[in-house]
Scaffold this active site. Structure first.
Site, PDB file in Angstrom:
ATOM      1  N   HIS A   1      -7.652  -5.599   0.814  1.00 37.83           N
ATOM      2  CA  HIS A   1      -6.430  -4.700   1.347  1.00 37.83           C
ATOM      3  C   HIS A   1      -5.707  -5.245   2.325  1.00 37.83           C
ATOM      4  O   HIS A   1      -6.106  -5.249   3.326  1.00 37.83           O
ATOM      5  CB  HIS A   1      -6.879  -3.530   1.558  1.00 37.83           C
TER       6      HIS A   1
ATOM      7  N   SER B   1       0.608  -1.421   0.070  1.00 34.79           N
ATOM      8  CA  SER B   1       0.644  -0.016   0.379  1.00 34.79           C
ATOM      9  C   SER B   1       0.532   1.611  -0.261  1.00 34.79           C
ATOM     10  O   SER B   1       1.799   1.485  -0.503  1.00 34.79           O
ATOM     11  CB  SER B   1      -0.786   0.074   1.235  1.00 34.79           C
TER      12      SER B   1
HETATM   13  C1  GCU Z   1      -5.806   4.390   2.330  1.00 32.76           C
HETATM   14  C2  GCU Z   1      -4.435   5.531   1.105  1.00 32.76           C
HETATM   15  C3  GCU Z   1      -4.415   4.577  -0.049  1.00 32.76           C
HETATM   16  C4  GCU Z   1      -3.133   4.483   0.837  1.00 32.76           C
HETATM   17  C5  GCU Z   1      -3.555   3.198   2.421  1.00 32.76           C
HETATM   18  C6  GCU Z   1      -2.821   2.096   2.808  1.00 32.76           C
HETATM   19  O1  GCU Z   1      -6.616   3.916   1.979  1.00 32.76           O
HETATM   20  O2  GCU Z   1      -5.826   6.140   0.483  1.00 32.76           O
HETATM   21  O3  GCU Z   1      -3.448   5.502  -0.912  1.00 32.76           O
HETATM   22  O4  GCU Z   1      -2.204   3.037  -0.056  1.00 32.76           O
HETATM   23  O5  GCU Z   1      -4.219   3.926   3.022  1.00 32.76           O
HETATM   24  O6  GCU Z   1      -1.735   2.899   3.056  1.00 32.76           O
HETATM   25  O7  GCU Z   1      -3.117   1.335   3.490  1.00 32.76           O
END
Ligand code: GCU
Length: 392
Positions: A372, A230
């Protein structure tokens, strides 16, 4: 008053969430900037033109418009290594705790690296290093807490070293405090619109870990894979793009300003990422809020900067925020750069099915079923990818 503000925030967040597009039919028509055409309009037909002209151009474009500069000079670096245990993981690994200290203008930054090296493998060994953006308990050196986010036992049993450092050592992930880490060494970065911010600082940290690996005889520094999830995956891409000493890159669910194409305007968008996380990217990047088509780059070009080295990007099926299709399309659009090295990716023409990893490929991809996250399924495939490329 407080509850009024909370309610207002909820409404605003909700309104914003509604504005996000999760409908493929609403993706606008777009044209990606060309990877293989120089700024003065010449076609890039071979490695030489790529390496000498176009690659440096693209790197500058990302520095100036997206991630900011990555200063590489410092006054000194030192490594204090403690062999914390020779019998870690029931004797299967050695645990090293490494304190990396970097000085510039008498200001220090300290990176704490946790490193397990397998006992069975012939040294030096290939290694994975995680840019850890989650809780430190995910990389517990004592192994009291075990987490799929960093499944150290599995990686050790597969014959690889595994390391991790935490992003807060470089730049706390907080808009009011991000400048209290490595940016203290480079305060001038804060006053320029193409200056380094938090994601750049984390990538900078990965390069200092690589400096250390070059001194550790147990590690094959020519076979180091930088891994991030992420926001950490945005940093792993930027680290590998900048620092060609990384042999491979893994970017897990990195989404917007990671491996996904911005121009699709699907899931998270530049306006949203810059509003929620103003400390992640350069000031200049804010010019592209709701202006994706004005960006001189898109994320396929960041992947191209990693060529000819192997790259593995992943998604999760329920994580539309990170745009799985946009990630796959960015990888496909980068294939032409690998072609300059006569390297052909084995990605299919359309995104593969869920849980169908394509890891026997210079450009690898999978879309895992679920949320995620970074899981044992993901890591198991990163290991297979490394086995394939390192010809074990
Ligand atoms: C949020 C953000 C993302 C990122 C994520 C994370 O959702 O909007 O861009 O990748 O956090 O780091 O888990």
């Amino acid at each position: 008053m407080k509850s009024f503000l909370t309610a207002l925030t909820c409404v605003l967040v909700f309104a914003h969430a509604e504005a996000q597009n999760y409908d493929e039919s609403k993706v606008p028509a777009y044209t990606l900037p060309q990877i293989l055409k120089t700024e003065d309009g010449k076609a890039v037909k071979n490695r030489k033109a790529w390496e000498e002209t176009r690659r440096p151009e693209i790197l500058r474009l990302f520095e100036n418009n997206v991630y900011g500069q990555l200063p590489q000079t410092y006054d000194s670096i030192s490594y204090a290594v403690t062999e914390a245990s020779k019998t870690a993981m029931d004797g299967r690994a050695t645990l090293k705790e490494v304190v990396i200290k970097v000085f510039k203008n008498k200001k220090p930054v300290t990176i704490n690296l946790t490193l397990f090296v397998p006992k069975q493998a012939k040294n030096p060994v290939a290694a994975f290093v995680l840019i850890n953006n989650r809780g430190k308990d995910n990389t517990d050196p004592a192994r009291k807490t075990k987490s799929e986010f960093w499944p150290a036992e599995m990686v050790i049993d597969s014959g690889y070293a595994i390391a991790a450092f935490h992003v807060s050592d470089l730049a706390p992930d907080d808009k009011d405090n991000f400048m209290t880490g490595v940016l203290q060494l480079y305060p001038e970065q804060l006053t320029t619109d193409n200056g380094m911010r938090a994601i750049g600082a984390w990538a900078w940290g990965a390069s200092r870990v690589m400096d250390y690996f070059e001194t550790d005889k147990d590690i094959d520094s020519k076979k180091v894979t930088v891994v991030g999830h992420s926001r950490g995956g945005k940093a792993s891409l930027w680290a590998a793009a900048q620092d060609e000493r990384f042999a491979m890159c893994v970017t897990n669910c990195s989404g917007n300003t990671g491996a996904a194409l911005a121009r699709r305007q699907f899931g998270e968008r530049i306006s949203r990422i810059n509003t929620t996380f103003p400390h992640w990217f350069s000031n200049n990047y804010k010019k592209f809020m709701d202006q994706e088509n004005q960006l001189p780059v898109d994320q396929h070009m960041l992947i191209a900067l990693i060529a000819p080295r192997p790259i593995y990007a992943t998604n999760a099926s329920k994580d539309l925020w990170a745009d799985p299709t946009g990630t796959f399309l960015a990888l496909k659009a980068a294939e032409q750069t690998y072609g300059l090295y006569n390297l052909k990716s084995n990605l299919p023409t359309k995104p593969p099915g869920i849980n169908e990893p394509i890891y026997k490929s210079i450009i690898a991809y999978h879309n895992r079923e679920g949320e995620h996250d970074m899981t044992l399924f993901d890591w198991g495939n990163f290991v297979k990818f490394a086995n394939y490329h390192f010809k074990k």
